[in-house]
Scaffold this motif. Structure first.
Motif, PDB file in Angstrom:
ATOM      1  N   GLN A  17      96.925 -34.448   1.856  1.00 34.99           N
ATOM      2  CA  GLN A  17      98.049 -33.753   2.485  1.00 34.99           C
ATOM      3  C   GLN A  17      97.601 -32.463   3.170  1.00 34.99           C
ATOM      4  O   GLN A  17      98.085 -32.131   4.256  1.00 34.99           O
ATOM      5  CB  GLN A  17      99.142 -33.454   1.453  1.00 34.99           C
ATOM      6  N   ALA A  18      96.683 -31.740   2.546  1.00 33.31           N
ATOM      7  CA  ALA A  18      96.186 -30.499   3.142  1.00 33.31           C
ATOM      8  C   ALA A  18      95.450 -30.788   4.449  1.00 33.31           C
ATOM      9  O   ALA A  18      95.653 -30.091   5.455  1.00 33.31           O
ATOM     10  CB  ALA A  18      95.280 -29.769   2.157  1.00 33.31           C
ATOM     11  N   LYS A  19      94.617 -31.815   4.450  1.00 33.15           N
ATOM     12  CA  LYS A  19      93.890 -32.179   5.668  1.00 33.15           C
ATOM     13  C   LYS A  19      94.838 -32.631   6.773  1.00 33.15           C
ATOM     14  O   LYS A  19      94.640 -32.293   7.939  1.00 33.15           O
ATOM     15  CB  LYS A  19      92.857 -33.265   5.371  1.00 33.15           C
ATOM     16  N   LYS A  20      95.874 -33.392   6.403  1.00 31.41           N
ATOM     17  CA  LYS A  20      96.856 -33.850   7.394  1.00 31.41           C
ATOM     18  C   LYS A  20      97.557 -32.678   8.076  1.00 31.41           C
ATOM     19  O   LYS A  20      97.957 -32.780   9.228  1.00 31.41           O
ATOM     20  CB  LYS A  20      97.897 -34.765   6.745  1.00 31.41           C
ATOM     21  N   SER A  21      97.709 -31.576   7.337  1.00 32.83           N
ATOM     22  CA  SER A  21      98.386 -30.411   7.915  1.00 32.83           C
ATOM     23  C   SER A  21      97.399 -29.457   8.592  1.00 32.83           C
ATOM     24  O   SER A  21      97.778 -28.383   9.040  1.00 32.83           O
ATOM     25  CB  SER A  21      99.196 -29.674   6.853  1.00 32.83           C
ATOM     26  N   GLY A  22      96.124 -29.831   8.642  1.00 35.40           N
ATOM     27  CA  GLY A  22      95.117 -29.019   9.319  1.00 35.40           C
ATOM     28  C   GLY A  22      94.551 -27.892   8.482  1.00 35.40           C
ATOM     29  O   GLY A  22      93.934 -26.968   9.014  1.00 35.40           O
ATOM     30  N   ALA A  23      94.719 -27.949   7.182  1.00 30.76           N
ATOM     31  CA  ALA A  23      94.237 -26.886   6.307  1.00 30.76           C
ATOM     32  C   ALA A  23      92.717 -26.951   6.157  1.00 30.76           C
ATOM     33  O   ALA A  23      92.126 -28.026   6.186  1.00 30.76           O
ATOM     34  CB  ALA A  23      94.888 -26.989   4.939  1.00 30.76           C
ATOM     35  N   ARG A  24      92.126 -25.774   5.989  1.00 29.71           N
ATOM     36  CA  ARG A  24      90.688 -25.682   5.723  1.00 29.71           C
ATOM     37  C   ARG A  24      90.403 -25.474   4.246  1.00 29.71           C
ATOM     38  O   ARG A  24      89.356 -25.851   3.749  1.00 29.71           O
ATOM     39  CB  ARG A  24      90.070 -24.505   6.492  1.00 29.71           C
ATOM     40  N   LYS A  25      91.366 -24.846   3.539  1.00 26.84           N
ATOM     41  CA  LYS A  25      91.147 -24.473   2.144  1.00 26.84           C
ATOM     42  C   LYS A  25      92.479 -24.482   1.407  1.00 26.84           C
ATOM     43  O   LYS A  25      93.448 -23.880   1.853  1.00 26.84           O
ATOM     44  CB  LYS A  25      90.527 -23.072   2.082  1.00 26.84           C
ATOM     45  N   VAL A  26      92.529 -25.149   0.258  1.00 27.30           N
ATOM     46  CA  VAL A  26      93.713 -25.136  -0.601  1.00 27.30           C
ATOM     47  C   VAL A  26      93.605 -23.923  -1.511  1.00 27.30           C
ATOM     48  O   VAL A  26      92.601 -23.735  -2.188  1.00 27.30           O
ATOM     49  CB  VAL A  26      93.824 -26.431  -1.438  1.00 27.30           C
ATOM     50  N   LYS A  27      94.652 -23.089  -1.505  1.00 28.09           N
ATOM     51  CA  LYS A  27      94.658 -21.873  -2.314  1.00 28.09           C
ATOM     52  C   LYS A  27      95.390 -22.058  -3.639  1.00 28.09           C
ATOM     53  O   LYS A  27      94.991 -21.531  -4.649  1.00 28.09           O
ATOM     54  CB  LYS A  27      95.323 -20.723  -1.540  1.00 28.09           C
ATOM     55  N   ARG A  28      96.511 -22.785  -3.595  1.00 28.72           N
ATOM     56  CA  ARG A  28      97.371 -22.897  -4.774  1.00 28.72           C
ATOM     57  C   ARG A  28      98.070 -24.259  -4.755  1.00 28.72           C
ATOM     58  O   ARG A  28      98.492 -24.733  -3.708  1.00 28.72           O
ATOM     59  CB  ARG A  28      98.403 -21.781  -4.719  1.00 28.72           C
ATOM     60  N   VAL A  29      98.201 -24.843  -5.950  1.00 32.34           N
ATOM     61  CA  VAL A  29      98.908 -26.119  -6.105  1.00 32.34           C
ATOM     62  C   VAL A  29      99.935 -25.941  -7.214  1.00 32.34           C
ATOM     63  O   VAL A  29      99.593 -25.525  -8.321  1.00 32.34           O
ATOM     64  CB  VAL A  29      97.937 -27.270  -6.467  1.00 32.34           C
ATOM     65  N   SER A  30     101.190 -26.234  -6.912  1.00 35.72           N
ATOM     66  CA  SER A  30     102.260 -26.165  -7.913  1.00 35.72           C
ATOM     67  C   SER A  30     102.540 -27.577  -8.419  1.00 35.72           C
ATOM     68  O   SER A  30     102.766 -28.493  -7.621  1.00 35.72           O
ATOM     69  CB  SER A  30     103.526 -25.563  -7.313  1.00 35.72           C
ATOM     70  N   LEU A  31     102.524 -27.707  -9.735  1.00 35.37           N
ATOM     71  CA  LEU A  31     102.706 -29.010 -10.374  1.00 35.37           C
ATOM     72  C   LEU A  31     103.882 -28.983 -11.337  1.00 35.37           C
ATOM     73  O   LEU A  31     104.110 -27.983 -12.011  1.00 35.37           O
ATOM     74  CB  LEU A  31     101.455 -29.383 -11.167  1.00 35.37           C
ATOM     75  N   ILE A 110     101.827 -27.282  -2.040  1.00 31.39           N
ATOM     76  CA  ILE A 110     100.428 -26.959  -1.784  1.00 31.39           C
ATOM     77  C   ILE A 110     100.419 -25.760  -0.844  1.00 31.39           C
ATOM     78  O   ILE A 110     101.045 -25.797   0.212  1.00 31.39           O
ATOM     79  CB  ILE A 110      99.684 -28.138  -1.129  1.00 31.39           C
ATOM     80  N   GLU A 111      99.712 -24.721  -1.245  1.00 30.85           N
ATOM     81  CA  GLU A 111      99.539 -23.555  -0.376  1.00 30.85           C
ATOM     82  C   GLU A 111      98.096 -23.577   0.115  1.00 30.85           C
ATOM     83  O   GLU A 111      97.167 -23.651  -0.694  1.00 30.85           O
ATOM     84  CB  GLU A 111      99.821 -22.275  -1.145  1.00 30.85           C
ATOM     85  N   ALA A 112      97.921 -23.523   1.430  1.00 29.91           N
ATOM     86  CA  ALA A 112      96.579 -23.652   1.992  1.00 29.91           C
ATOM     87  C   ALA A 112      96.393 -22.714   3.171  1.00 29.91           C
ATOM     88  O   ALA A 112      97.359 -22.219   3.758  1.00 29.91           O
ATOM     89  CB  ALA A 112      96.345 -25.090   2.415  1.00 29.91           C
ATOM     90  N   GLU A 113      95.128 -22.507   3.546  1.00 34.20           N
ATOM     91  CA  GLU A 113      94.767 -21.728   4.725  1.00 34.20           C
ATOM     92  C   GLU A 113      94.475 -22.685   5.863  1.00 34.20           C
ATOM     93  O   GLU A 113      93.801 -23.692   5.677  1.00 34.20           O
ATOM     94  CB  GLU A 113      93.501 -20.911   4.463  1.00 34.20           C
ATOM     95  N   ALA A 114      94.939 -22.325   7.021  1.00 38.14           N
ATOM     96  CA  ALA A 114      94.666 -23.151   8.212  1.00 38.14           C
ATOM     97  C   ALA A 114      93.324 -22.800   8.809  1.00 38.14           C
ATOM     98  O   ALA A 114      92.755 -21.790   8.573  1.00 38.14           O
ATOM     99  CB  ALA A 114      95.760 -22.947   9.250  1.00 38.14           C
TER     100      ALA A 114
END
Length: 114
Positions: A17-31, A110-114
């Motif tokens: 999902q992070a790659k699909k949104s163009g993210a370079r780095k996942v910072k935080r995941v809420s479960l 998912i919180e990520a950096e673009a």
């Protein structure tokens, strides 16, 4: 040991999902962890750190929310929380009860950096 495969599946979802949104780095995941899922935060944290190495999710912070077990009575449709060993409806006393939620493990955000 089932936490290993559950965590691997979760990492696959997060990375995909992070790659699909163009993210370079996942910072935080809420479960969301259901209280009846038999999965512990400690196990998921341990396996996540090991299995995410070399992925864009490596080093991500995990945030957990516990989802209480919720049941529904088939007789009166009452929805209620309760313990697994008490499977009678508090409203009508019916015993035809089904689990509505509290057994799942979900990636909520998912919180990520673009």
């Amino acid at each position: 040991m089932h936490e290993f495969s559950i965590t691997q599946d979760m990492i696959n979802v997060v990375v995909d999902q992070a790659k699909k949104s163009g993210a370079r780095k996942v910072k935080r995941v809420s479960l969301a962890l259901g209280e009846l899922s038999s999965v512990t935060e400690e196990s998921v944290n341990f396996y996540f750190q090991a299995l995410s190495k070399g992925t864009i999710a490596e080093g991500a912070e995990l945030i957990f929310r516990t989802v209480p077990a919720t049941y529904r009575c088939h007789q009166c449709q009452e929805q209620f929380s309760g313990e697994e060993d008490r499977l009678t409806c508090p409203r009508c006393g019916g015993s035809q009860i089904s689990l509505v939620e509290g057994n799942d493990i979900l990636v909520e955000s998912i919180e990520a950096e673009a």
